[in-house]
Design an enzyme around this catalytic site. Structure first.
Site, mmCIF file in Angstrom:
data_model
loop_
_atom_site.group_PDB
_atom_site.id
_atom_site.type_symbol
_atom_site.label_atom_id
_atom_site.label_comp_id
_atom_site.label_asym_id
_atom_site.label_seq_id
_atom_site.Cartn_x
_atom_site.Cartn_y
_atom_site.Cartn_z
ATOM 1 N N ASP A 1 36.984 49.433 27.509
ATOM 2 C CA ASP A 1 37.096 48.864 28.205
ATOM 3 C C ASP A 1 38.390 47.257 27.565
ATOM 4 O OD1 ASP A 1 35.993 47.165 30.662
ATOM 5 O OD2 ASP A 1 35.163 45.875 29.140
ATOM 6 N N GLU B 1 42.008 51.380 29.310
ATOM 7 C CA GLU B 1 41.715 49.818 31.073
ATOM 8 C C GLU B 1 43.315 49.100 30.132
ATOM 9 O OE1 GLU B 1 39.544 47.247 33.317
ATOM 10 O OE2 GLU B 1 39.024 47.048 31.706
#
Length: 689
Positions: A342, A378
């Site tokens: 993330d 990401e």
């Protein structure tokens, strides 16, 4: 507080970090470069009653350590760090705060939002603080020969899901197991994975997390789990029984036996302690200046490249060690197959911004345990220079939001042109090829957990996030969706037909493209979140997959697409040049409906939504393939080129306009040089007969 019933601490050793049990005791090691002293606190088995405070007797560099003779697994403990309370200098020590070991394998207690957890509060918070429990050095799980699957990227199909939401309403899962690791490993869940043909589940965060105070006050929770407090502890609320670690291992073992890899979404960019107003739970109290990136103009404030109040400082050796130790733990002891990071640019942020050759990437590259796992970024955060799509090191995969936005725009009537579509379909070479990356390193998707579901993308143009308690201001405002003529659900047959046709076209675009495809759980069966495009706090039927309303034909259609990809791999593992081979066949050529190559103006015609691709060198098909795309509303005729083989016909393999279950028969052929009608808002795939 002291208790002479406990033996005196001996110096022990400064490694490994955390609590490590041996045959005669437990070694404790905790890092703090700025603390003046460190105390080990021992508790009863409930974690409520403090039994002893034992100063750690040794310090090696920035690691405080001690060995407790006679201690054994099951012991509950925490730390108190002694030092100055000087926020302006970056220090937030308060010995009245009981601190969780960052390397805790098991966490005792449940976080309660109480003022005692505030760092400046003078009260002792030990009774209500989270603690760690010592676990055995070897927990005796029988893996029965379980080995990493190492599925090649060319065969990989990612399936993103939430452990709880996937089975919470599944009628085929025993009720006691719904919403748990055991439920995800159930026969019913695995049968669905096998029916689809996916090769990897990409799980939303399973590290133990806490719910933000704001959400708790509104009766909500952090359902997605992007608020980690325990980087080594599986979230206990996802366990059907009391032993979450064992249940997680059993899940991995069963999924591996079914040929399915397990990818974890991990959050190493921030912690659950939020900003300077947040609680002191662990890192902040142990060494605030050693764990977090602090602002140059005021070290009382945090850099917030994450939007979550703080940013972990990967430049610090102990922060880097925590991340690497956690990754190794989940691979070595929990047998996971990879990670999705993330806000991954945070991990590459050095002193001068993002650095693809930074310490974190170099450490991963040389690590013998982590070299073979899938690493997915990401590739953006909200800090300066935070958009880094295509900039990660070779071997990394990256979520390609340009694929997402281009394909949505092209199919759903937003500004786009054929050049955009072709680039994305053929692997986004300008992002990856020029940097020595492979086509499979781009993760292609049109929907993820973050945003509308596929059904809602075609049902709503305006988000409906009122239930999140932020006056509908949260979530993306620019979704590139289309409601097909009616906002919200409707019984209008024409609208329903259009939505169903576009859903099939978008799924086909993802699964037939070059790169690694990812679909979000529920999109293959028509799951809706009622227009909520940011349901991170909705632990209810909004997010739980609605199996009772599953679109069975759409499931079968998705499975057919995945099977076609596996058998044909239409666009292969290498980059295409467009040049002809020895027989004069181009490896990849684009053309318009008239069969002719497109001119420069045609490539950039914003109104044109038709395109053909002659794939002379597919990945696995025995001969050339033909892909015909018609994203406009009207049916369009395409002139079929010669296959370039001794056979002068094309076999129709897929027509996304056809109702699922009525796909072309295998013997359906069309002669070269003939015109074929491609229905509006659909895609057709043919193979040389």
């Amino acid at each position: 507080m002291t208790d002479t019933s406990f033996a005196a601490l001996q110096p022990g050793r400064p490694w490994p970090m955390g609590a490590t049990a041996d045959a005669d005791g437990v070694n404790f090691a905790v890092a703090s470069a700025h603390a003046e002293a460190m105390t080990l606190c021992l508790f009863d088995e409930t974690g409520r009653t403090e039994l002893a405070r034992l100063p750690l007797p040794a310090r090696s560099g920035d690691v405080w350590h001690g060995w407790l003779p006679g201690a054994a697994p099951g012991l509950v403990y925490g730390f108190r760090a002694h030092g100055p309370w000087q926020p302006a200098a970056g220090h937030r020590f308060n010995e009245r705060k009981l601190l969780l070991d960052p390397w805790a394998r098991e966490i005792v207690g449940r976080h309660e939002w109480r003022p005692e957890h505030t760092g400046a509060d003078p009260r002792d918070n030990a009774e209500h603080a989270l603690k760690a429990r010592v676990v055995p050095a070897a927990e005796g799980f029988e893996w029965a020969g379980d080995q990493p699957l190492r599925t090649p990227l060319a065969d990989t199909v990612l399936y993103e899901l939430h452990v709880k939401g996937f089975t919470r309403q599944h009628p085929g899962v025993p009720e006691a197991l719904r919403g748990t690791y055991a439920g995800l490993a159930s026969d019913a869940a695995i049968a669905h994975f096998k029916r689809l043909g996916i090769t990897a589940v990409s799980l939303l965060p399973v590290h133990q997390h806490i719910d933000e105070e704001r959400l708790v006050a509104m009766g909500l929770s952090n359902y997605w789990g992007y608020n980690t407090i325990g980087f080594f502890a599986p979230e206990p609320s996802y366990a059907a029984g009391a032993d979450a670690r064992r249940e997680f291992r059993q899940m991995v073992q069963r999924l591996h036996a079914a040929g399915i890899e397990v990818i974890l979404d991990v959050v190493f960019n921030h912690s659950a302690e939020t900003d300077e107003h947040g609680p002191t739970l662990s890192f902040r109290g142990l060494d605030n200046a050693g764990w977090y990136r602090l602002r140059h103009e005021s070290r009382a404030l945090y850099e917030n490249d994450t939007g979550c109040g703080n940013t972990l400082d990967i430049r610090q050796p102990r922060v880097l060690q925590l991340v690497l130790d956690s990754l190794r733990y989940w691979v070595g002891e929990m047998h996971v197959d990879g990670f999705r990071f993330d806000l991954a640019p945070v991990l590459g942020r050095g002193h001068q911004g993002f650095d693809r050759d930074g310490a974190f990437f170099m450490a991963l590259r040389q690590d013998p345990l982590l070299q073979g796992v899938k690493l997915i970024a990401e590739p953006w955060d909200i800090g300066p220079g935070g958009y880094q799509l295509g900039q990660f090191p070779a071997g990394w995969l990256e979520w390609n939001d340009k694929f997402r936005d281009t394909m949505r725009a092209f199919w759903l009537g937003h500004p786009a042109h054929r050049g955009d579509f072709a680039r994305r379909l053929a692997g986004s070479a300008e992002l990856f090829h020029q940097r020595g990356r492979a086509p499979g390193e781009g993760v292609n998707y049109v929907v993820s957990h973050d945003g509308f579901t596929l059904r809602d993308l075609l049902t709503y143009e305006q988000r409906r996030n009122q239930a999140n308690g932020e006056d509908n201001r949260d979530g993306h405002g620019h979704n590139l969706g289309w409601n097909c003529g009616h906002e919200g659900e409707t019984n209008d047959a024409a609208v329903q037909t259009t939505r169903a046709r576009l859903a099939r076209a978008l799924l086909a675009t993802v699964l037939l493209s070059q790169g690694t495809p990812m679909i979000a759980a529920g999109d293959e069966l028509g799951h809706t979140q009622d227009g909520n495009n940011n349901p991170y706090c909705q632990d209810n039927a909004t997010t739980w997959i609605d199996w009772a309303s599953a679109d069975e034909p759409l499931i079968d259609f998705t499975a057919r697409l995945i099977r076609l990809r596996r058998e044909l791999l239409p666009l292969g593992e290498r980059w295409y040049s467009g040049f002809p081979d020895a027989e004069g066949l181009p490896d990849l050529a684009w053309f318009g409906p008239d069969g002719r190559p497109l001119g420069a103006a045609q490539w950039h015609d914003a109104e044109a939504r038709t395109l053909g691709a002659f794939i002379g060198s597919p990945g696995r098909a025995a001969g050339p393939l033909l892909l015909l795309v018609n994203a406009q509303a009207e049916d369009t005729g395409f002139l079929l080129p010669e296959p370039g083989t001794t056979q002068a016909a094309w076999q129709l393999l897929l027509d996304t306009a056809a109702q699922p279950g009525t796909q072309p028969a295998p013997a359906t052929t069309v002669p070269a040089g003939a015109w074929v009608t491609v229905p509006g808002r659909s895609l057709v795939l043919l193979a040389s007969a």
